[in-house]
Every structure is written in C-alpha cells, then in structure tokens.
Design a protein around this motif. Structure first.
Motif, PDB file in Angstrom:
ATOM      1  N   PRO A  98      -5.612  -2.910  -5.048  1.00 44.58           N
ATOM      2  CA  PRO A  98      -6.847  -2.191  -5.383  1.00 44.58           C
ATOM      3  C   PRO A  98      -6.630  -1.039  -6.367  1.00 44.58           C
ATOM      4  CG  PRO A  98      -6.753  -2.644  -3.034  1.00 44.58           C
ATOM      5  CD  PRO A  98      -5.401  -2.996  -3.587  1.00 44.58           C
ATOM      6  N   VAL A  99      -5.530  -0.293  -6.193  1.00 46.92           N
ATOM      7  CA  VAL A  99      -5.228   0.815  -7.098  1.00 46.92           C
ATOM      8  C   VAL A  99      -4.862   0.278  -8.476  1.00 46.92           C
ATOM      9  CG1 VAL A  99      -3.624   2.718  -7.552  1.00 46.92           C
ATOM     10  CG2 VAL A  99      -4.524   2.351  -5.228  1.00 46.92           C
ATOM     11  N   TRP A 100      -4.043  -0.756  -8.491  1.00 46.53           N
ATOM     12  CA  TRP A 100      -3.596  -1.369  -9.752  1.00 46.53           C
ATOM     13  C   TRP A 100      -4.792  -1.897 -10.540  1.00 46.53           C
ATOM     14  CZ3 TRP A 100       0.575  -5.863  -9.667  1.00 46.53           C
ATOM     15  CH2 TRP A 100       0.977  -6.151 -10.972  1.00 46.53           C
TER      16      TRP A 100
ATOM     17  N   LYS B   2       0.829  -1.212   0.000  1.00 43.86           N
ATOM     18  CA  LYS B   2       0.000   0.000   0.000  1.00 43.86           C
ATOM     19  C   LYS B   2       0.856   1.252   0.000  1.00 43.86           C
ATOM     20  CE  LYS B   2      -3.869   2.220   2.378  1.00 43.86           C
ATOM     21  NZ  LYS B   2      -4.854   2.111   3.499  1.00 43.86           N
ATOM     22  N   ASP B   3       1.980   1.213   0.709  1.00 45.46           N
ATOM     23  CA  ASP B   3       2.841   2.391   0.823  1.00 45.46           C
ATOM     24  C   ASP B   3       4.081   2.296  -0.068  1.00 45.46           C
ATOM     25  OD1 ASP B   3       1.144   3.522   2.796  1.00 45.46           O
ATOM     26  OD2 ASP B   3       2.057   2.231   4.314  1.00 45.46           O
ATOM     27  N   TYR B   4       4.034   1.427  -1.060  1.00 43.13           N
ATOM     28  CA  TYR B   4       5.199   1.260  -1.940  1.00 43.13           C
ATOM     29  C   TYR B   4       5.442   2.549  -2.720  1.00 43.13           C
ATOM     30  CZ  TYR B   4       8.462  -1.069  -5.114  1.00 43.13           C
ATOM     31  OH  TYR B   4       9.587  -1.431  -5.802  1.00 43.13           O
ATOM     32  N   PRO B   5       6.687   3.070  -2.709  1.00 41.42           N
ATOM     33  CA  PRO B   5       6.962   4.313  -3.436  1.00 41.42           C
ATOM     34  C   PRO B   5       6.792   4.135  -4.938  1.00 41.42           C
ATOM     35  CG  PRO B   5       9.006   3.308  -2.632  1.00 41.42           C
ATOM     36  CD  PRO B   5       7.882   2.543  -2.022  1.00 41.42           C
TER      37      PRO B   5
END
Length: 231
Positions: free
Chosen positions: A215-217, A201-204
């Motif tokens: 979910p974003v992907w 979730k917090d991957y740069p």
C-alpha cells in the motif's frame, strides 16, 4: 595449460583472477543475504567490460558452478543464444539470490523464451523457480499487460502470498505493487490485499527509500507519477 582449449585456459585464468579479488568482508555481508562470493561487483563489471561479449566463455564460466564466475558469465553472454531448456536448467542451478536475480533480469528478460517460461515457472512447485516466474509476470504487468488476467493474478496473490517462502513472497509482492501502480482499475483491490495480508509491513527501510509494503509503495509511486517525477 597444455592440453586445454583456449576457452578452458581463459576460464581457468578468470576464475583465478576472481579468486584473487575475494574479500572476506564482502563475503560476510553477502552471506547474510544468502550469497556465497566475496567479489566487489564493480570490479567484476570491469572485468566484463574488458571481455565484452563472449558466449562460449560465458558457458565455460557458468559450468564452474562458482557464483562469482556465474555472475561474470551473465554479464558477457548473449541472452538470445540460450535455448529454452538451457535457461530452465540454469535457473534450477542458480540457487543464490544474486545469481538468480541477474539471470532473470539480464538474460531471461531479453530472451525470446521469456513468455514461454513465465507461466511454467510461476506454477512450479519449487518456490525459487516460481519466484522467477513471478518476476517475469511483474515485468509484463508494467511493459506488456495486454492478455494478462490481472484479476486472476490478484486472486493468486491474495490466496498464496501470505504463507509463501521469502523469495517467492517478495516476487509476488512486487507483482501486487506493480498491478496497483500501473493499473488504476485494479489499484483499490491491490491496496486492500496488501493491507489485509500485511506482507513486509514492518520491513526496515532506509531514509529516503520507499517501503516494499505494497500500500505504501503503490501510493508513493502513484504520487510521483502524478507529480511527473520518478526520482
């Protein structure tokens, strides 16, 4: 090179050529990602283009154990020429991410043994081997899903991805996202699993790139599909 075969002589010449291309700055960057070579990949690909397909030379380069030589071997080999056992042994020897990635994507995926190896690797206790199995599963989710139990795959992801070692976690997350992207009937569950586990979730993420957070992907790739673009 008296006493050596032509292939042995070529291997020696090519490893010397690769050594001459070694760049300490490239090695420093690669080592941060777990890789152990300093050869510019564009220059390595140029050597492969010059050599074309050379299966026995590829075997000789692989046998050196050197990552740059192994990457070159994977570019000039004939994927269908390897036996199942050879591919299994090669994967277990391929301990750096780039060599493993190229082995799976450039060789195993083109092999007639891919589907035989996929479930065996996925269930392997070695997480590096298992990550290769999940990479093959993600490929099949996209290209040949018939016969796969997508619900069962999501069950395993839900139960095991959160605590999986990094490389296995990444491969499982990729499979999760591909299920959500490619299969509308599984999309809501895939998104929900991603939201609950919060893996990556917090991957740069660089500007203009899509986050690997499932979910974003999923939402971004579905949006592109609906818009008729994959750019």
């Amino acid at each position: 090179m008296a006493g050596t075969t032509p292939t042995e002589a070529q291997v020696a010449e090519l490893t010397a050529e690769l050594a001459a291309l070694e760049d300490p700055r490239i090695r420093e960057v690669n080592e941060r990602h777990g890789d152990d070579h300093g050869v510019n990949l564009g220059k390595l690909r140029a050597i492969a283009k010059r050599l074309k397909t050379e299966q026995e030379l590829a075997r000789g380069l692989w046998a050196t154990g050197e990552s740059a030589a192994r990457l070159l071997a994977l570019l000039i080999c004939r994927p269908k020429a390897f036996t199942r056992d050879e591919l299994d042994a090669m994967l277990r020897e391929a301990r750096t991410p780039k060599v493993q990635d190229w082995l799976v994507n450039y060789v195993v995926k083109k092999s007639p043994h891919a589907e035989d190896l996929r479930p065996a690797w996925s269930a392997d206790p070695d997480p590096v081997v298992a990550s290769a199995g999940w990479a093959l599963t993600a490929e099949r989710v996209v290209k040949k899903p018939a016969g796969l139990d997508l619900g069962a795959l999501l069950d395993v992801v839900e139960a095991e991805m959160k605590d999986a070692p990094d490389r296995l976690q990444w491969a499982m997350n990729n499979c999760l996202a591909q299920i959500g992207i490619e299969h509308p009937d599984q999309r809501a569950r895939a998104r929900a699993i991603g939201e609950r586990l919060e893996v990556l979730k917090d991957y740069p993420t660089s500007p203009g790139c899509t986050s690997p957070y499932a979910p974003v992907w999923i939402d971004e790739m579905v949006r592109r599909k609906d818009a008729g673009t994959t750019s």
